[in-house]
Every structure is written in structure tokens, then in C-alpha cells.
Design an enzyme around this catalytic site. Sequence first.
Site, mmCIF file in Angstrom:
data_model
loop_
_atom_site.group_PDB
_atom_site.id
_atom_site.type_symbol
_atom_site.label_atom_id
_atom_site.label_comp_id
_atom_site.label_asym_id
_atom_site.label_seq_id
_atom_site.Cartn_x
_atom_site.Cartn_y
_atom_site.Cartn_z
ATOM 1 N N GLY A 153 0.811 -1.213 0.000
ATOM 2 C CA GLY A 153 0.000 0.000 0.000
ATOM 3 C C GLY A 153 0.840 1.258 0.000
ATOM 4 O O GLY A 153 0.476 2.263 -0.612
ATOM 5 N N ARG A 154 1.976 1.194 0.681
ATOM 6 C CA ARG A 154 2.862 2.366 0.722
ATOM 7 C C ARG A 154 3.333 2.774 -0.656
ATOM 8 O O ARG A 154 3.563 3.951 -0.921
ATOM 9 C CB ARG A 154 4.081 2.040 1.583
ATOM 10 C CG ARG A 154 3.828 2.415 3.007
ATOM 11 C CD ARG A 154 4.782 1.792 3.980
ATOM 12 N NE ARG A 154 4.066 1.718 5.239
ATOM 13 C CZ ARG A 154 4.262 0.812 6.171
ATOM 14 N NH1 ARG A 154 5.196 -0.104 6.006
ATOM 15 N NH2 ARG A 154 3.546 0.829 7.261
ATOM 16 N N TYR B 12 -1.116 8.700 6.391
ATOM 17 C CA TYR B 12 -1.725 7.362 6.384
ATOM 18 C C TYR B 12 -0.819 6.264 5.821
ATOM 19 O O TYR B 12 0.205 6.540 5.248
ATOM 20 C CB TYR B 12 -3.108 7.351 5.745
ATOM 21 C CG TYR B 12 -3.316 7.815 4.326
ATOM 22 C CD1 TYR B 12 -2.306 7.881 3.383
ATOM 23 C CD2 TYR B 12 -4.613 8.177 3.917
ATOM 24 C CE1 TYR B 12 -2.563 8.289 2.089
ATOM 25 C CE2 TYR B 12 -4.866 8.591 2.619
ATOM 26 C CZ TYR B 12 -3.838 8.640 1.717
ATOM 27 O OH TYR B 12 -4.098 9.041 0.443
ATOM 28 N N GLU B 13 -1.251 5.044 6.072
ATOM 29 C CA GLU B 13 -0.508 3.822 5.713
ATOM 30 C C GLU B 13 0.909 3.857 6.289
ATOM 31 O O GLU B 13 1.893 3.528 5.625
ATOM 32 C CB GLU B 13 -0.545 3.590 4.204
ATOM 33 C CG GLU B 13 -1.996 3.442 3.741
ATOM 34 C CD GLU B 13 -2.181 2.830 2.376
ATOM 35 O OE1 GLU B 13 -1.334 2.035 1.973
ATOM 36 O OE2 GLU B 13 -3.213 3.141 1.746
ATOM 37 N N GLY B 14 0.962 4.262 7.547
ATOM 38 C CA GLY B 14 2.232 4.412 8.251
ATOM 39 C C GLY B 14 2.691 5.851 8.142
ATOM 40 O O GLY B 14 3.029 6.316 7.057
#
Lengths: 266, 379
Positions: B242-243, B362-364
Amino acid sequence: MRRIIVCIKQVPETDKIGIKQEKGTLIRENIENIMNPYDKNALEEALIIKDKFDAEVIVITMGPPQAVDVLKEAISMGADEGVLINDEAFSGSDTLATSKVLAAAINKIADYSIIFCGQKAIDGGTAQVGPQIAELLNLPQVTNVKDIKIKGNKLEIVKATEDGAYLLETETPILLTTTTEINNPRSPTMMGINKAYGENGNKRISILSGKDLNINPKEVGLEGSPTNIYDFCMSKKSKTSEMIEGNKAKEKASILINKLSELNYI
Amino acid sequence: MNFEFNEKQKMIIKNARDLAENYLLPGVIERDETSTFPMDGYKKLGQLGFIGLPYSSEYGGSDAGYLEYVLAVEEIAKVDASLAIAYSVATSLYGGPIADYGTEEQKKKYLPPVLSGDSLGAFNLTEPNAGSDAAGVITRAEKKGDHYLLNGLKCFSTNGPLADYFFVVASTDSEQKTRGLSGFIVEKSFPGVTIGKVDNKMGIRSAQVSEVIFNDVMVPEENLILEEGKGFFLAMKALDGGRMGVAAQALGIAEGAYELARKYLMEREQFGKPLYRNQYLSFKMAELNIKIEQAKLLLYKAACDKDAGRSYTTSAAKAKYACTNLAMEVTTEAVQMHGGNGYMREYHVERMMRDAKITQIYEGTNEIQKLIVSGGLFR
């Protein structure tokens, strides 16, 4: 409907080309070559017929080796095969010479029901190649087609004119040139892109030379082209303005309306 | 090392760009203002095969790779970052755990409807007390015979209000913290699944983000991915992928804003010359141009790592960090270069600046990305 041939052309993306005002020369840097947008309508119409009647769609183009890109794009959109007609002898061909080459290739492919061409190309804009191919092949033709209905062996065609339209009934084989209002060309799908660019993509492309088509080199290229360009120049754009005099807004508005009406703008 | 795209990749880029310019650009400002999701655009992405780019055609995918997928997200995000994240979440965060670790049955049942664009998929890890710290997850999945009973509340679920399918991380053993987490596929149609508050956001306003609530939801045991206790692993792997989607989204935002600024500097004249003839501005653009190229190479490298079967956790973290910080910097500069116009909606760059901020979060968060990178430095 057995086989449909679509003539397409690779053109520079002319709407992104700038012109150096002082010299009138084209600024070609960073300009990509694309499929002539008018030809996309022709291809889409062929694909619509293919979807309904399971016809085979073959796209052909005359051009340099890199013109294979537009054939692959057409295959990505759904065409079955592409034919590149490439020969040094063809360079410098005008519309007549180009039509001779395309007609020879179409003769070789043979067994077609419909030949589609775009209305015109965005670079030359002559709208001559389609009609010339039809004449050379001794085929009936309808230009500026904006609707097609297939009824058995007959086609019901709406041909757009400047002030209306004709409803025509014709038989195949026939050559048709399409308008932009006939359809909205589809985008390639990944399935199509895999077909065109995957391992077997190149097998869908064949390349024909002048020799393959038995073309006399003197009848094509610069030598076979009766069109000569003597000069070209920039069109002059001029602006003039006129102030409308009057006492009241209503009076000024009616003067304006009269003027616009005289000029046939309204 | 070859830095040239192949013909197929060029065609994918062109196709995504045409879609963005012809279908997504019209109405993008209005969709932002009214928080309206471009469902037609999303469905079109699915129909053309973009959502399934990195997955096998056996499951409705397009048989391409992660590089092709990030190239497509990048093009979409140049115009509409909201749709780009909806796309990325469906492909990477929902599709990733199923495609990479699901059973044959799970892949056949749960990938095709999302990859075709008919349905949306969402990813549910985050909870009010479990953000960067996944050990705080209190959503419970309790084994009851041949099913699990799911109870809990997830928040900030991108695609939540629109999704038919969710990848959900829940605790199957509350004493084990992250090692007690498990991953499930949950259908919206399962009784007890409801959508809570829909979030009102600063940016990516046309993306739909919400709470998802599970109240005594019976999840069949065959919807557990891998075995119990693998939920944290699955979530982290999904986020690695996703990153790259987020990095591609951020890179696209940066490039979109950069291009608008470049055109504006050529058109806008002040003090008798176009703005770009001021060396301060042309040098600033040169700096941004170089930074875009740097970030792009990091992202493409990460995608190539995944496609080549190499480890990509660290390279994806680096790409996410670089691309998202780039997006914030370029959009802020683009607004400044547009002057007063840049602050106005119709010039697009203010939206891009608002959209950029979330990519650093988001996503870390980008702090977590540094945690990932630094974690490998001192062994």
C-alpha cells in the site's frame, strides 16, 4: 459482415504544436505521435460492428516503422490484426499516391465488407484519401457518416451534411468515412494491451513493402505525387473593435443585434 | 540497469493519462467541494483492467506487475488524488493479503468482484486506540464452531461507506497483543456490519472514509486468511504494498502541481516579463524537478524490488517517505508561485496541497517509515 478494414494514420499531436510566429516554423520538441483522432471514430465503428456480428477487424497504415505504434494501439482497443505498409519509396507521397498504396494493400487483403476511414487527418486535413481509395477500388462510398444500422446485407446510413442529413440505404462492399459524432471511441483495456504488447503481439502485425504490393515506385512518393507545395505562410489574425454609440442600453443593444444579424452571427 | 519503459508500460501510462484527463478532470473541483466519489471513474478503472494490474488474470487481474500499477496510480493522482487512494486501497490493501496469502477459494471468490471495479474493497486495521500501534486493536473475533463472532469498531476506513468487502484485522487472542491478531475477509452483506460516522476531511475530500462497525458478525472460518495469529503479519505486508500506492499517489500530486505551476510561470506576466524569467522562480522549479526525479526513482525501484521477488519493506518505506514529503513541498511551492490565484479553488493547486498532507500520515506515518528504515541500520 466478414472483414472490416480500417485505414488509420499516425500524426503529430498537432494541437500541442506551437508555431514560431516570426518564421512560421513548427515547434516540434516534445511532441508525440498519436493515432489520428478522427480515425479512432472509424475504428470504434468497426469494433461496434465486430462486437455485434463477430467480424474481423484489420487496421492498416502507411508510414515509417514507428507507425506500428498506432497499429498496436488499435489492437489494444480491439482490432484483430494490423498491417504496416512501409517503403522508402513512399516518402513524400501526397494524398493521391497514398491512396494508391492503401488501395493496393486493401486489394491484397481482399474479402472485405466495409472499409472505414476517418473523416480527415488533423495534420493535413484534406479529407481526400478515403474518397480516392473508393474510386481506385471502384467501390461505392459515403462520406461523413454519423450513424449506421446493419439490416441483413444492407446498411442504413445517415450521412451528415452542413445543413441536415441524408438517410441512405446501401449494400456492401463499401467505403465509409465517419464523423466525430458517430460514437465515442473506447479506451484500450489491459486485456487488449496484453494482446498487442504481449509475447505474441508482433504476430498480429504484418509489414508490406511496395514490392509486396507490385507498386511501380514512379507512381508513388514524390515522383508520383502531382501535389506541389510552393510556399506556406502564417494566417494573419487581426482584431478590430467598434464602440457602439447610443443613449440608452436598450438602443445600444438593438444596434448590436442588428450588426450581429447583418454579419450572420445570429 | 535500464531506465526505459517498455512499449506496454508506455501504453499503460498513456491509457491512464487519457482516462485522467478526459474522464476525471471534468468536475474534480466540484467533487472535492461536495465530497462526491467519482463512482463512474472507479468503475472505468476496473473495466479497463487497472485495478487488477498486479494480479493474475485467473482472479480477474491483468497479468502485469507492481511497477505498472504504481505508474497507473501516479497518472490518476496527477488529476484526482481521491480516486487514486480509493484505487490503491482496493488493489494493495484489500487485494494484497488475499492475492498473496489467500487460499484458491478465497482468491476466486473475493478478488474478481473488486478487481473488475464492480465493488470496492476496504482495509480495516486502525481503531481509535490503535493507530501506529497495532497492538492496541480491541476488535475481537471469537471462535464459535465453524465461524468467528466479530465485534468492534474500526475507524478511518478508506472506501468504508462504499465497500462490499473488507479485510479486517481482529484479535483472536487478547493476551498475545500483535501475535494474537488475525486477518479476515468480511462481506458487507454479513448481518451486523454497519457503517458509522463518515469523516469530513481536510483533503482527498471525494474519497469516502468512515467508521465500520461489527456487531456480532458471523464470519465463516474459511474467511480467515492463513491461520490465527497471522493478522499483524498480513497487515504489515499489505501496508508494504500500500505504501507504494500512497507514494505513487503523492508523486502524482506533486507532478500535477508542478506542471500547473510550470504552465502558470510561462503564462503569467509581471514587471513586463513572464514569471519564469525570474531566476529565483526558474531555479526553484529546477530544484523541484530534481526532487521529483529522485522520488520517482525510489518509487520505481521499490516496485521493481517487489516484481523481482526481492524484499521491498525498506525500499517501499523510503519511497513513501520521499514521495509524500515531496508532495507537500511541491504543492506548497505551487500555491506560492500562483500567488493569490493559487489560494483559489479554480486553480487546483490549493486542493492538491490539502490532498498532499494526508499522504505523510496514512498507511504508516512518515515517522513510522523512519522507524522501518532505521530498524535495519544498526544490526
